[in-house]
Design a protein around this motif. Structure first.
Motif, PDB file in Angstrom:
ATOM      1  N   SER A 100      16.699  -9.157  14.536  1.00  0.00           N
ATOM      2  CA  SER A 100      15.478  -9.041  13.745  1.00  0.00           C
ATOM      3  C   SER A 100      14.221  -9.151  14.605  1.00  0.00           C
ATOM      4  O   SER A 100      14.240  -9.610  15.741  1.00  0.00           O
ATOM      5  N   ARG A 101      13.132  -8.749  14.023  1.00  0.00           N
ATOM      6  CA  ARG A 101      11.827  -8.854  14.705  1.00  0.00           C
ATOM      7  C   ARG A 101      11.511 -10.305  15.039  1.00  0.00           C
ATOM      8  O   ARG A 101      11.034 -10.600  16.142  1.00  0.00           O
ATOM      9  N   ALA A 102      11.769 -11.210  14.113  1.00  0.00           N
ATOM     10  CA  ALA A 102      11.478 -12.625  14.349  1.00  0.00           C
ATOM     11  C   ALA A 102      12.281 -13.163  15.520  1.00  0.00           C
ATOM     12  O   ALA A 102      11.754 -13.893  16.370  1.00  0.00           O
ATOM     13  N   ALA A 103      13.563 -12.811  15.571  1.00  0.00           N
ATOM     14  CA  ALA A 103      14.409 -13.284  16.677  1.00  0.00           C
ATOM     15  C   ALA A 103      13.893 -12.765  18.009  1.00  0.00           C
ATOM     16  O   ALA A 103      13.853 -13.500  19.004  1.00  0.00           O
ATOM     17  N   THR A 104      13.493 -11.508  18.026  1.00  0.00           N
ATOM     18  CA  THR A 104      12.962 -10.916  19.256  1.00  0.00           C
ATOM     19  C   THR A 104      11.678 -11.611  19.691  1.00  0.00           C
ATOM     20  O   THR A 104      11.495 -11.940  20.871  1.00  0.00           O
ATOM     21  N   GLU A 105      10.787 -11.854  18.753  1.00  0.00           N
ATOM     22  CA  GLU A 105       9.508 -12.499  19.085  1.00  0.00           C
ATOM     23  C   GLU A 105       9.710 -13.932  19.568  1.00  0.00           C
ATOM     24  O   GLU A 105       9.028 -14.383  20.491  1.00  0.00           O
ATOM     25  N   LEU A 106      10.655 -14.634  18.969  1.00  0.00           N
ATOM     26  CA  LEU A 106      10.939 -15.999  19.427  1.00  0.00           C
ATOM     27  C   LEU A 106      11.550 -15.981  20.819  1.00  0.00           C
ATOM     28  O   LEU A 106      11.181 -16.773  21.691  1.00  0.00           O
ATOM     29  N   ALA A 107      12.489 -15.059  21.044  1.00  0.00           N
ATOM     30  CA  ALA A 107      13.178 -15.001  22.333  1.00  0.00           C
ATOM     31  C   ALA A 107      12.240 -14.579  23.462  1.00  0.00           C
ATOM     32  O   ALA A 107      12.386 -15.031  24.608  1.00  0.00           O
ATOM     33  N   GLU A 108      11.281 -13.718  23.137  1.00  0.00           N
ATOM     34  CA  GLU A 108      10.382 -13.196  24.168  1.00  0.00           C
ATOM     35  C   GLU A 108       9.114 -14.021  24.337  1.00  0.00           C
ATOM     36  O   GLU A 108       8.246 -13.668  25.141  1.00  0.00           O
ATOM     37  N   GLY A 109       8.991 -15.115  23.572  1.00  0.00           N
ATOM     38  CA  GLY A 109       7.832 -15.975  23.719  1.00  0.00           C
ATOM     39  C   GLY A 109       6.561 -15.442  23.094  1.00  0.00           C
ATOM     40  O   GLY A 109       5.462 -15.897  23.425  1.00  0.00           O
ATOM     41  N   VAL A 110       6.697 -14.476  22.177  1.00  0.00           N
ATOM     42  CA  VAL A 110       5.521 -13.940  21.497  1.00  0.00           C
ATOM     43  C   VAL A 110       4.890 -15.004  20.611  1.00  0.00           C
ATOM     44  O   VAL A 110       3.668 -15.094  20.502  1.00  0.00           O
TER      45      VAL A 110
END
Length: 225
Positions: free
Chosen positions: A176-186
């Motif tokens: 998901s978008r949320a998982a990606t943003e959390l993983a990438e430090g966004v």
């Protein structure tokens, strides 16, 4: 069971039974708070309300989304919260989506707050109460957050099929978008383990029930037989 999946803006009428889903990260954090000993969680409607409650009750623990801020004791991260001893404490939680969704259905006869970490207990409570109609509130991205929708759909299926396989739902949440943003430090206020902790299936054996207590929406763990 008749299941509806609605975003917060789509909540036109008060449902009888509501399951409010915020996987990343509000209700994963709430479950961890109870695991760390918290007695109850007060769901605040605004940052100002959270700070006002903290001022009135200095021993309460206030947490919010994003980076640390004056007046708040913690941030909305399961990875960071798991090292805090909350034995017997009251937590005040204000987040962007999860707490908003719970407050939007506060008049419902039964309000459950959920993520993957309490999926089975939540589904079991729905079965135990023989809920014929359930509204799942998909809190993230105005109802389009795939991690929340996947979790809601999984709980709905699990409520009628005890042996439902979670793999595909967890895969969707992990992409998901949320998982990606959390993983990438966004996003700020994040621990490297947050995504993995949010995707732990049935980590905790309790459901979480929110009720109105003296005008406050209060979340408590609920042991399901």
């Amino acid at each position: 069971m008749d299941a509806r999946f609605l975003g917060i803006p789509e909540l036109i009428e008060v449902p009888s039974v509501a399951v409010v889903v915020d996987v990343m990260r509000a209700f994963t954090v709430a479950a961890w708070a109870f695991a760390q000993g918290a007695e109850k969680i007060v769901l605040a409607g605004s940052l100002d309300e959270a700070l006002t409650l903290k001022d009135r009750h200095p021993d309460w623990v206030a947490l919010k989304d994003g980076p640390p801020a004056p007046g708040f004791d913690a941030v909305n991260s399961p990875g960071l919260l798991r090292s805090i001893d909350l034995g017997g404490r009251t937590v005040v939680q204000k987040t962007t989506a999860g707490t908003v969704g719970a407050l939007a259905v506060k008049e419902a006869s039964l309000v459950l707050c959920a993520g993957f970490v309490v999926a089975e207990a939540t589904a079991r409570l729905l079965r135990t109460r023989e809920c014929d109609s359930v509204t799942f509130v998909v809190t993230g991205e105005d109802g389009h957050a795939d991690e929340d929708l996947a979790c809601a759909q999984y709980i709905a299926r699990r409520a009628t099929e005890a042996g439902a396989d979670a793999a595909e739902y967890l895969r969707r949440a992990g992409g998901s978008r949320a998982a990606t943003e959390l993983a990438e430090g966004v996003r700020q206020g994040v621990h490297p383990d947050d995504v993995a902790l949010c995707l732990e299936l049935d980590r905790f054996p309790f459901a979480m029930v929110a009720t109105l207590e003296d005008s406050l929406m209060v979340l408590r763990p609920y042991a399901v037989p």
